[in-house]
Design a protein around this motif. Sequence first.
Motif, short mmCIF file in Angstrom:
data_model
loop_
_atom_site.label_atom_id
_atom_site.label_comp_id
_atom_site.label_asym_id
_atom_site.label_seq_id
_atom_site.Cartn_x
_atom_site.Cartn_y
_atom_site.Cartn_z
N GLY A 3 -10.92 -7.87 0.77
CA GLY A 3 -11.53 -6.55 0.62
C GLY A 3 -11.20 -5.65 1.79
N SER A 4 -11.19 -6.23 2.99
CA SER A 4 -10.91 -5.42 4.18
C SER A 4 -9.50 -4.82 4.10
N LYS A 5 -8.57 -5.63 3.61
CA LYS A 5 -7.20 -5.11 3.46
C LYS A 5 -7.16 -3.97 2.43
N PHE A 6 -7.89 -4.17 1.35
CA PHE A 6 -7.96 -3.14 0.31
C PHE A 6 -8.50 -1.83 0.89
N PHE A 7 -9.60 -1.95 1.61
CA PHE A 7 -10.25 -0.73 2.12
C PHE A 7 -9.44 -0.08 3.24
N LYS A 8 -8.71 -0.89 4.00
CA LYS A 8 -7.85 -0.33 5.04
C LYS A 8 -6.76 0.53 4.39
N ARG B 125 -8.30 3.67 2.94
CA ARG B 125 -8.70 4.62 3.98
C ARG B 125 -7.47 5.29 4.59
N GLY C 106 -13.51 3.57 4.77
CA GLY C 106 -13.18 2.17 4.50
C GLY C 106 -14.23 1.48 3.66
N VAL D 3 -16.13 1.68 -0.67
CA VAL D 3 -15.86 2.07 -2.05
C VAL D 3 -16.14 3.56 -2.29
#
Lengths: 154, 381, 387, 153
Positions: free
Chosen positions: A26-31, A34, A142, A144
Amino acid sequence: MTAKENLVIESKGSGQPFNYAVGMYGSKFFKELRENRKLLGTKCPKCGKVYVPPRRVCGECFVEMTEFVEVGPKGIIGTFTILRYAFIDPETGEQKPVPYGYGFIRFDGADTLFQHYISIEDESKIKIGARVEPVFSEERKGNVKDILCFKIIE
Amino acid sequence: MDRAAVIGVGITKIEANKVKETFADMVWEAVNKALEDAKMTIDDIDNVVTTSNDFWDGRTISCMAVGDASGARHKNVSCVEGDGTFGAFYGLSRVLSGSYGTTLVTAHSKGSESVSSLITNAAFDPIYDRSLGMDMISACAMQARAYMHRTGTTPEQMAMVSVKNHGNAMLNPLSQLPMNITVEDVLGSEMISDPLHKLDCSPVSDGCCAVIIANEKRASQYGSLPVWIKGVSFCSDSYFLGDRELSKAKSLTQAAKKAFSMAQISDPLSEIDVAEVYDAFTYQELMWLEAMGLCQDGKAGINLEKGYYGIKGKLPVNPSGGLLSGHPVIAGGLIRIAEIVKQLRGEAGAYQIAGAKKGVAHGVNGLCGQSHCVWILDQEK
Amino acid sequence: MPKKRVAIVGTGQTYHKSHRPDVNGQELINEAVKRALQDADLTIKDIDAVVIGNMDHFEGINYVDCWSVDGSGGIMKPVIKLTTGGTTGSTLAIGGYQLVASGFFEKVLIIGWEKNSESDTTGAITTAFDPVWDRLVFAGAISGLAAEAQAYMAKYGATEKDAARVSVRDRKHACNNPHAQLRREITIEDVLASPMLADPIHLLDVCPRTDGACAVIMANEDCAGKITAVPDWIWATANRHKYTYLGDVNWGELDSLAGASREIYAKAGIREPKKEIDVIELYQPYSFAGIIWIEDLGIAERGKGAEYIWSGATDMGGELPINPSGGVIACNPIGATGLIRCAEAALQVMGKAEARQVPDVNFAISTGFGGCMWSDMLLHGKRKPDF
Amino acid sequence: MIDIFADVEPMVFKSGINVPYSWWAGETAERFFLALRDDKKIMGTGCSICEKVFVPPRKVCPLCFQENMAWVEVSSEGVLESFTIVERQLASLPRKAPVIFGLIRLDGADTSILHYIEDADHTDIKIGMRVAAKFSDERSGSMHDIDCFRPVR
């Protein structure tokens, strides 16, 4: 003896705060969301399905996924509803503003659906199969909410 | 009870904050470790029982988060809310009922994500007690006080439990808080809730455990060494703290009696080689040992002073370092089972108890040990 | 073959209302327990273990298994909590079955309960979904169900009127059930004119909010026949809790119910469920499910669910009555709801369903629904299973 | 974890569950609270089978499952069964630490209630000491209608 009062004990807003781990997928997705307004899914090495939100395990095959693929940002409405009833947002404890469009979006290149708001400016255009694109927030943190909603295109 | 065995165990490293990992990530790791340990694949698993708690996880239907990671998608699956020993009991039932040959049991918790004082405050009755503001630590401190008053157990003896278990943890690479400490360190640590110092209390932890249980037929099919389940029982006391005799664990006594009798053990003290008990607080290790009949009532503190419960003692207790050295709630009891399995297989590494053949594992539910689950495990069928 | 065959020997329900200010949770639970004990002519001392469940965030009580013992009678007994969301009640029934079948316990008391009036039901259910991804937009059970209904309608052309027919059926059936919360007949026009909650779901398409509890006593084959003349034998149990993410769901079909039912039919040797099953208590939280899910059960062909409903086959007196109790649309104390389906199916088999009795029930099905489009199922029979 | 995350910092999503609750006291607890509020009386219920007097009161005896429990007034004084002095400002505490919690067996009761102990010297407080309820001046029908218990001197 006093008459019945149906006495109530109130919780008085004593909530439970949480620090939910987003996880590396998820962190990679949000990075990416963003920094580059890009959307990522993970691809199963066995069945080839592309999952959004990205995650570690393909539930169908019980294998670990390590390949990220870019999806969308455009897609179609997989299914949807328009929320019209009042309820309490459990995060804030306040009434959630309604109505709002609730969409399950299939990004181009993805096999699963991604839940988000759909703009309900013109309700008649909201149909299964309608093409949509995300409206990104100008200030992205970063999470949803970096996507404000999806809007109907074409 | 028909024969059944634990044939695989997997424990993640226990850490203060697994910030990189979701519940599913932890479960995935523990499940794969257990499968590897059992020399099985997910296809050999007939059904799944996950164990979690909606309050600790900050999520209603907390089991939903770990369905994919526990391989449950096309299987029968259920979820126990409570300590992992209770989850394992249900998993065992599903094998003994004849419905399934193997059960995968998981238990997970991430204490790092919540405010534990508020989570445990929510276990108090909302009408009468909750708004007073007690939590698990203050309630257990009151129990510790009552126990000390009744038995004469001293703060020093309690501190020795901490010294022993943190010392044992030095030998356990999965443990969160290995420490070489002294009784003075414990007594000198912050007084949180009198008589419990910081080092009398288990830490906030993240971790997960998975265990695979099989019926007699399937237990020997995969090549791992089965550890046989000989007795298991659980029991709940009254709810309100003021309804119970707080310095005694009546329900544990009953559960242990039943479990030992199922295992045909008449003299637990001489027959049990190793114990992993739910030491969320120092006094609990002593109190639970007495309640289980592994020690004469009120004498655990003195026995501890004599070294009975050390790794080389008469009855090694929590050689893994126990919960004082890492306490992922919910997973806590299942880890106790997994640790006993490791001991009875001779695979406990630096904290192996020489010649351990029979062991007892123990889990707790609710405030101040309201409900207990006791497992008797055996090397022999 | 199970170690011990298992039967339901007693059931008890509270009266169900939108709110029960006269009792706290423990006292509510106690009402159902006492009625179940009375029904089986047992005392609490006869009970060997207690299985209890609800959904924590509806009442905001942690460790409910421990807290509830004052009402459940679990003091100095084994007490275990199972919870799986909406499927909790049926999960509890399966749990009770397993605990008895294993040989660990002879008689087990199973309790499902909820006081939905103590919180905001939708707000609380919303916390069932992933905090990072889903909670922003998820709006409780109805939002997910609306997504299912839209997908089904787009695929098979069913209408809101078709769905309303299901509500009309269940609300009519509920008039025969003294335990149902909503006991007033409604018309198709009433349903269609009721406020739109989440397109295409109207207020009268969905379940109400309920306070209530249900208790069921299961016993093994050694004593079931001594407790009651006609025990309700549990023939088979199955469940599928397939999905972790709502976005993975195959919308428009409830494949978890299809999977669970096929497992049950195979276990019991049922080839033509429509003919071999006499009555179904379906955990059907909204009307559209009454059309869609009978297709997944293999009762109606894909896309023909509405036609089957309009034929009257699922009404009382029809080929295969569904929800003689009035079902979930008439009463929904969530943690109890699945167990009420089980208890109602048991009453049908035992011949104790009074005004809502379907004649000559040999086989009944009860189901549970919840979580991420998950399903549970039990097969109940009058005859002791021969396997 | 794998190096596909080499450039990724783990994120934490700060949120919470803030669903408000209203717990119905029910008729039994209501009678207890109204007696506290209106008459400064502490009421329990007694079981005719096991003869135990429960405070807080129960509608049904949890041990005997007997209904029709008899209401009895118990004393507002009793014995301290156990206690703890909370030194750390735990998140659950509504008052400023140090806070003393006690388990008090009121005269005439067979069970104990939880409450605060105040006006007690921390070194003098002992299991077995007698304490008495101090009622709150403003009472609204809750456990807080008792402000605390204090040593009987």
